[in-house]
Every structure is written in C-alpha cells, then in structure tokens.
Design an enzyme around this catalytic site. Structure first.
Site, PDB file in Angstrom:
ATOM      1  N   CYS A   7       0.916  -1.161   0.002  1.00 33.03           N
ATOM      2  CA  CYS A   7       0.182   0.006  -0.068  1.00 33.03           C
ATOM      3  C   CYS A   7       0.847   1.183   0.193  1.00 33.03           C
ATOM      4  O   CYS A   7       1.450   1.753   1.145  1.00 33.03           O
ATOM      5  CB  CYS A   7      -0.939  -0.106   1.367  1.00 33.03           C
ATOM      6  SG  CYS A   7      -1.943   1.609   1.389  1.00 33.03           S
ATOM      7  N   CYS A  40      -0.558   4.158   2.113  1.00 33.58           N
ATOM      8  CA  CYS A  40      -0.330   3.871   3.733  1.00 33.58           C
ATOM      9  C   CYS A  40       1.148   4.202   4.018  1.00 33.58           C
ATOM     10  O   CYS A  40       1.463   4.583   5.092  1.00 33.58           O
ATOM     11  CB  CYS A  40      -0.798   2.574   4.107  1.00 33.58           C
ATOM     12  SG  CYS A  40      -2.193   1.806   3.231  1.00 33.58           S
ATOM     13  N   ASP A  41       2.060   3.569   3.409  1.00 32.55           N
ATOM     14  CA  ASP A  41       3.534   3.544   3.809  1.00 32.55           C
ATOM     15  C   ASP A  41       4.633   4.201   3.166  1.00 32.55           C
ATOM     16  O   ASP A  41       5.699   4.640   3.643  1.00 32.55           O
ATOM     17  CB  ASP A  41       3.994   1.947   3.704  1.00 32.55           C
ATOM     18  CG  ASP A  41       3.220   0.950   4.560  1.00 32.55           C
ATOM     19  OD1 ASP A  41       2.566   1.522   5.614  1.00 32.55           O
ATOM     20  OD2 ASP A  41       2.927  -0.106   4.033  1.00 32.55           O
TER      21      ASP A  41
END
Ligand code: NAP
Length: 303
Positions: A131, A134-135
């Site tokens: 992701c 997300c990261d």
C-alpha cells in the site's frame, strides 16, 4: 430481526448497493471484515471517476460511508464466514454471531496477491508494502521499487515519485495493463526508471530489505539497491467462503452476468469479486446499483 438484504462488504460496490436498497425502503445490514471503503482507500488520487477530477480514495470512501449511514443502513465490522440457505430466511454467519435475511449481496472485493518470493512475508513492514498511500511517507527521499504493470502499480509509482528520491518500476512484460496516460506521466518524471521484461527473483535483507534481484527474459540478473518494495501484482477475489453456494470461475471470481445475478435467486454479486471485463471504481458502484435493484425486484416478487 430478519433483514431484507444483507450486504457482505463495505467497499464502493457494497455501500452503493446499500444506498439503492435503502432508497427502495428495504432494511439493510452491511457486514465488513476489514475497513469501510474497500481497496479504494489505498488509492491516493482518483482521476477517472465522473464529476470529481481529483479525489483521494479515503475521502471518496468516507463520503460514501456517510451517505450510506445517513440513509439508514446498518453497518457492522464483522467477518462473514458462511451463508446458509433456508426456507423462511437465509442465515449469514460471522465471527461474532448470526444474522438472518431474505436476500444477500456479495460485494467482497479482493485481497492483495503476493509476489511469492522467499522472505516476502517476513519483510512486510520492514521494507515490503502492499500500500503506497499507507506506507509511502516512510520512504521520503529514499529509493523504492514498485512491482506490477496494472493501474495500481502505475499509480503507486506516480505517487511515490513525488516522495522518494528514486523509483524503479519493475514489470514482467514491456507493455502495461494500466492506462497509457499514467505510463506517459511516469515517463515524464525524472526519477522513475522502468525495469521491464523482468521479475523479482530474490529479496536481500538484513533487519530490513536492502536490495532486490531482478531477472530478465534472457536470464540476466540485476541487483537494485532499494529501501522499499511496493508489491502491486493484482488481487485475488474473496469468494472462498461462498464456493459451496455459487459458481466460481477458474480464477475464483463469482460467475454472473452484467445483471449481477448468480445461480441462486437470492444471492447477488457486485464489484471486483465477480466475473467482468472492467474492474474500476465506476463499474463497482454501477454493480452496486444493479445488484441492489435486482435484489429489490426479487424481494418484491416474493412478497
Ligand atoms: P491488475 O490490473 O490485475 O494488474 C496486475 C499486474 O501485476 C499485471 O501487470 C500483471 O502482469 C502483474 N503480475 C501479476 N502477477 C505477477 C507476478 N507474480 N509477478 C510479477 N507481476 C505480476 O491489478 P491492479 O493493478 O491491482 O488493478 C486491479 C483492478 O483495479 C484493475 O482492473 C485496475 O484497472 C483497477 N484499478 C483502477 C484504478 C482506477 O480506476 N484509478 C486504480 C487502481 C486499480 P501482466 O500484465 O503481465 O499480467
């Protein structure tokens, strides 16, 4: 109480189905195993949904969720493990309990496909991610690689190119499944290097991922020193728990036509978990409308 419709999955397809079913005055329970919004929450910038030229997946999902709740749909975070047929009512079993209903819409979407290279699982959170939104922030000014050739990989690479110092885009062919327009934008970036006709064959790590080895079609191996590897090699439909009830194709997708109807008159399918040619946000929401309309018609005919 026995619900008119239970919807399994609170992604764009499931929540849109809930909106349509509520507007047809049906009682609706939506059951979601993970997080409201489905995989779209991981898309940094949606550019191909009509009306909104730019909207983040998170904002899209939040608005959709709020609209659904405002219309009176009940939504619970519970994983559905089984759906059972019954004369008077159908039973939906979750990890927390059981609910009854008269029709079911399966809008379960799909989960990340793993790359399948040794050490992958152990390095999740230590250099491997599925992701980018997300990261991605962990890799500011660092070097990352994205693997895959679909829209997810292309959009992840675009997103990461604005954060990271350098982005390798590794794809096993020399043409992309994702949109040409995004490929062109990637080519215009100064810090994106395409590594084509290549597969990731080895992950080298100490405490964290340190480099990936890629092997091209001629068998030549190249080592790319990276801080992170973003895996975007497609998705697996989440239909395993319903395989006893409905037909699945060879890849595990629920078999249905554009009418979203399955072989059972009371089960409908919507979104990325069904057989279809185009899996996009707009077709997922369209499926939600079609499946709910079909379910409402079925319920009205039963009544
Ligand atoms: P996808 O379109 O299925 O693409 C998966 C990619 O991974 C393909 O390029 C495939 O290569 C590659 N791949 C598969 N297994 C591999 C392996 N073991 N090793 C290396 N490469 C592998 O998946 P996706 O990109 O996740 O997209 C899923 C659906 O969501 C698509 O329909 C996509 O258009 C849609 N989507 C839409 C948007 C949007 O509308 N903005 C954003 C994201 C995703 P091959 O091409 O060689 O098969």
């Amino acid at each position: 109480m026995t619900y008119d419709i239970i919807i399994v999955g609170a992604g764009p397809a499931g929540l849109t189905a809930a909106i349509y079913a509520r507007r047809a005055s049906k009682s609706v329970l939506v059951l979601e195993a993970k997080a409201y919004g489905g995989q779209i929450i991981n898309t940094p910038d949606i550019e191909n949904y009509p009306v909104e030229a730019h909207i983040s997946g998170f904002e899209f999902a939040t608005k959709l969720y709020e609209q659904t709740v405002a219309l009176g749909a009940e939504i619970k975070l519970e994983k559905v493990t089984e759906v059972k047929d019954g004369e008077a009512a159908k039973t939906v079993v979750t990890t927390k309990g059981e609910y009854t209903c008269r029709a079911v819409i399966l809008a379960t979407g799909s989960e990340n496909r793993k790359l399948g290279v040794d050490g992958e699982d152990a390095l999740v959170g230590r250099g491997i991610s599925y992701c980018a939104t997300c990261d991605g922030a962990f890799y500011r000014k660092k070097t990352v690689a994205v693997v895959g050739g679909g829209n997810t990989a292309l959009e992840d690479a675009l997103y990461l190119a604005d954060l990271a110092e350098k982005v390798y885009l590794i794809h096993r062919r020399d043409s992309f499944r994702g949109e040409d327009a995004t490929v062109e934008r990637l080519k215009a970036k100064g810090n994106v290097e395409f590594v084509l006709n290549s597969n990731v064959t080895k992950l080298n790590a100490g405490k964290r991922l340190e480099s990936v080895e890629v092997t091209d079609k001629a068998g030549d191996v190249k080592t790319l020193v990276v801080n992170g590897l973003f895996v975007a090699v497609g998705r697996i439909p989440e239909n395993q728990n319903f395989a006893q009830l409905i037909d699945l194709d060879g890849a595990g997708y629920a078999v249905s036509g554009e009418d979203c109807i399955t072989k059972l008159p009371w089960i409908f399918v919507a979104g990325d978990n069904r057989t279809k040619n185009v899996r996009q946000l707009v077709t997922a929401t369209a499926d939600g409308a079609v499946a709910a309309t079909a379910a409402v018609k079925y319920l009205n005919e039963q009544a």
